[in-house]
Design a protein around this motif. Structure first.
Motif, PDB file in Angstrom:
ATOM      1  N   VAL A  22      49.902  11.443 -22.283  1.00 46.06           N
ATOM      2  CA  VAL A  22      50.691  10.243 -22.576  1.00 46.06           C
ATOM      3  C   VAL A  22      52.049  10.365 -21.885  1.00 46.06           C
ATOM      4  O   VAL A  22      52.713  11.395 -21.979  1.00 46.06           O
ATOM      5  CB  VAL A  22      50.876  10.067 -24.090  1.00 46.06           C
ATOM      6  N   LEU A  77      51.297   1.874 -24.253  1.00 48.41           N
ATOM      7  CA  LEU A  77      50.569   3.123 -24.076  1.00 48.41           C
ATOM      8  C   LEU A  77      50.311   3.351 -22.595  1.00 48.41           C
ATOM      9  O   LEU A  77      49.473   2.687 -21.983  1.00 48.41           O
ATOM     10  CB  LEU A  77      49.242   3.118 -24.837  1.00 48.41           C
ATOM     11  N   TRP A 103      42.919   3.598 -28.086  1.00 48.75           N
ATOM     12  CA  TRP A 103      43.317   4.424 -29.217  1.00 48.75           C
ATOM     13  C   TRP A 103      42.590   5.772 -29.192  1.00 48.75           C
ATOM     14  O   TRP A 103      43.178   6.810 -29.543  1.00 48.75           O
ATOM     15  CB  TRP A 103      43.023   3.708 -30.530  1.00 48.75           C
ATOM     16  N   ARG A 142      46.418  13.792 -28.396  1.00 50.71           N
ATOM     17  CA  ARG A 142      47.242  14.398 -29.439  1.00 50.71           C
ATOM     18  C   ARG A 142      46.545  15.557 -30.137  1.00 50.71           C
ATOM     19  O   ARG A 142      47.174  16.293 -30.887  1.00 50.71           O
ATOM     20  CB  ARG A 142      47.611  13.333 -30.488  1.00 50.71           C
ATOM     21  N   MET A 184      49.433   6.419 -19.735  1.00 50.13           N
ATOM     22  CA  MET A 184      48.905   7.775 -19.599  1.00 50.13           C
ATOM     23  C   MET A 184      48.760   8.129 -18.125  1.00 50.13           C
ATOM     24  O   MET A 184      48.585   7.238 -17.285  1.00 50.13           O
ATOM     25  CB  MET A 184      47.552   7.919 -20.307  1.00 50.13           C
ATOM     26  N   TYR A 206      44.289   8.031 -26.763  1.00 51.42           N
ATOM     27  CA  TYR A 206      45.574   8.455 -27.330  1.00 51.42           C
ATOM     28  C   TYR A 206      45.381   9.571 -28.354  1.00 51.42           C
ATOM     29  O   TYR A 206      46.075  10.599 -28.309  1.00 51.42           O
ATOM     30  CB  TYR A 206      46.271   7.260 -27.976  1.00 51.42           C
TER      31      TYR A 206
END
Length: 465
Positions: free
Chosen positions: A438, A456, A289, A296, A458, A292
Motif C-alpha cells: 500500500v 487505496l 479490500w 496488512r 498500491m 488491502y
C-alpha cells in the motif's frame, strides 16, 4: 380465564432525524456507522429518508422472514429498488415479484449454472492474465479502479464473447462508476430533489441513456458475428501435479438471451444493465479490500501463495484449479463479510404485517443490511478483525447472518459466477506479482452502492518492495 392479546410493540425511531430530510444526512455522511448503530435501538427501527419512513430490520431471524418464510408479504421494492427501476427498467433484480419475475429467472438461470460458466473460464483467465500483466512494475495504482476495470473486462468477455470492440469496453469502464454513484444519490435524497432539472440529475439520466446505447452496440455486434465454434483442447501437466487446460467456447453468456424471440430490445437492455450493475462494482470492491487486507497480514499472504504454488506447480491457472484452493475462498469470503459489499437493500410490504411483534403498514419500506448483520459481534466475534479462519467450518455463521448474496427467491442469481471471477482474479494477481504494498494512507470505507475503499493505492513489483 381469558387471555388478553399482546399489544403490538412500539417501533423505536432512530435518534438524530431532522425536519424535511429525516435521517438522510446520517446516510450521506457516515452510513455504515449509522446503520450498525440501529442494532442498539431494537430489532425493528424506524428511520426517515426525507419525509418517508422506513423500517430497518436488525435481527437476522426477522430478516429471514422478510426474504424467505414470509417473502410474499415483502415484495421487491422500496426506495432503492424504485430508484433503480426508474433508470434500469425491469431487469431480473428490479422486476416486481410474480409470474414475470419467475419467467425471467428461469430464462436467465441456465446462463449461470456452473457447467455453463466453466465453458467461459478459459477466456476469462486469459483476459485477466493479460490485463494484470500489463500493469507497470513499481508504479502506484488506484486499486479500486483497477479491480473494477479487470472485473468488467472479464465479465464482458463472459457476457458478450471475446471479440467485443475495445472502444465499447473502455466506455463501459468509464460509465459504470458514475452511474452507480448517481443511483445511490437518487435513493438517499427526497423524491422532490431528484425530480428537479438539476445538472446532476440530467447528467445521470444522460449516462444511463448512453449505457443503453452501448449495450445496443454490443448486442448488434454479437448478432452480426453469429454463433462461434467451440475451440480448445485438453492438455495435461503430468501425473505429479494434475493440471488440465479445459475446453472453452468464445461465445458469450448473453447469447442465450439473444436466441429468445420473446424478449424485446428494451428487455435485453434491462437484463444486460442488471447483470452489469450486479457483477462489476461489487466484485471490484471485494477484490480491492482483499488485496488491502492481504497486504496488512503477511501470514495470510504466505498461506495464499503456498496454496497457489501447491495447486499450480508453476503452471498456468485453469478453471478446474479453483475448487482446489479453499483458503483463497476463505480469504475472499472474509472480505465480503467485513465489507458488505451491499450495505442497504429494501423491500416493500404488500399488506399490513406483523414482524417480530411490530405492526408495519401496507406499502412500507423495509430495509435490511448485509453489512449490519455481518458486523454483529453476537454472530461474528471481533467483527472488525479480518480472520479468514472463521470460514474454515462453513457452518460457523448462523443461518441468515451472512447475507452478501441475499436469500430466498430473490437470491443473487450470479453467486456462482461471482465466486469464479473473484478466485480467478485473486489467483492471477498472486501468480503475476510476487509483491504488492500500500502506498496511500489507510483507506476509509465509503458506502455508495457498494462499500468501497477510498483512497487505496498500491505498488505491484516483481522485485523487492
Amino acid at each position: 380465564m381469558t387471555t388478553t392479546p399482546a399489544s403490538p410493540a412500539t417501533i423505536p425511531t432512530a435518534p438524530g432525524g431532522l425536519p424535511l430530510i429525516g435521517h438522510a444526512h446520517h446516510l450521506a455522511r457516515d452510513p455504515l456507522a449509522f446503520i450498525t448503530s440501529l442494532r442498539h435501538h431494537g430489532t425493528v427501527v424506524r428511520i426517515r429518508i426525507g419525509p418517508t419512513p422506513a423500517y430497518v430490520v436488525t435481527d437476522p431471524a426477522l430478516t429471514r422472514r422478510v426474504l424467505v418464510t414470509d417473502a410474499a408479504d415483502f415484495a421487491k421494492g422500496g426506495k432503492i429498488i424504485d430508484a433503480l427501476r426508474v433508470f434500469f427498467g425491469d431487469g431480473l433484480a428490479t422486476i416486481a415479484d410474480g409470474d414475470a419475475h419467475l419467467r425471467h429467472r428461469r430464462l436467465i438461470q441456465p446462463m449461470f449454472n456452473r457447467s455453463h460458466i466453466a465453458t467461459r473460464g478459459g477466456h476469462m483467465i486469459e483476459h485477466v492474465a493479460g490485463a494484470v500483466a500489463a500493469w507497470p512494475d513499481g508504479t502506484p495504482r488506484d486499486v479500486f479502479a483497477d479491480m473494477n476495470s479487470v472485473t468488467l473486462g472479464a465479465f464482458l468477455v463472459a457476457l458478450f464473447g471475446t471479440d467485443l470492440p475495445t472502444h465499447l469496453q473502455a466506455e463501459f469502464t468509464a460509465l459504470m462508476p458514475e452511474i452507480m454513484a448517481g443511483t445511490i444519490r437518487q435513493t438517499i435524497l427526497p423524491s422532490w430533489a431528484t425530480a428537479l432539472p438539476l445538472p446532476a440529475n440530467r447528467a445521470h439520466t444522460a449516462r444511463v441513456a448512453r449505457l443503453r446505447s452501448l449495450i445496443d452496440q454490443a448486442i448488434d455486434h454479437r448478432t452480426s458475428a453469429g454463433p462461434a465454434a467451440a475451440e480448445g483442447q485438453l492438455d495435461s501437466a503430468g501425473p505429479s501435479c494434475p493440471h488440465a487446460h479445459q475446453t472453452t467456447q468464445p461465445d458469450g453468456l448473453f447469447d442465450a438471451l439473444l436466441t429468445d424471440s420473446s424478449l424485446s430490445r428494451q428487455q435485453l437492455q434491462d437484463e444486460a444493465i442488471t447483470l452489469l450493475t450486479g457483477a462489476i462494482e461489487t466484485t471490484g470492491a471485494t477484490l480491492a479490500w482483499t488485496l488491502y487486507e492481504i497486504s496488512r497480514h503477511p501470514q495470510i499472504e504466505r498461506r495464499l501463495r503456498a496454496e497457489l504454488s501447491a495447486v499450480l506447480c508453476g503452471e498456468r491457472l485453469t478453471y478446474d484449479d479453483l475448487d482446489r484452493m479453499p483458503y483463497a475462498r476463505q480469504v475472499l469470503q472474509e472480505a465480503i463479510r467485513k465489507y458488505g459489499v451491499a450495505w442497504m437493500v429494501t423491500r416493500s410490504t404488500t399488506r399490513e404485517v406483523d414482524l417480530g411483534g411490530h405492526q408495519l403498514p401496507e406499502g412500507a419500506d423495509v430495509v435490511w443490511s448485509p453489512y449490519l448483520h455481518q458486523h454483529n459481534p453476537a454472530h461474528f466475534p471481533n467483527p472488525d478483525s479480518f480472520d479468514p479462519d472463521r470460514w474454515a467450518d462453513r457452518r460457523s455463521a448462523p443461518r441468515g447472518a451472512f447475507l452478501a448474496f441475499g436469500d430466498g427467491r430473490r437470491k443473487c442469481i450470479g453467486e456462482a459466477f461471482a465466486w469464479t471471477e473473484l478466485q480467478i482474479i485473486l489467483a492471477t494477481i498472486l501468480q503475476t506479482w510476487p509483491r504488492f504494498t500500500v502506498t496511500s494512507r489507510p483507506p476509509r470505507a465509503q458506502a455508495v452502492v457498494t462499500v468501497k475503499p477510498h483512497p487505496l493505492e498500491m505498488r505491484f513489483t516483481q522485485g523487492p518492495a
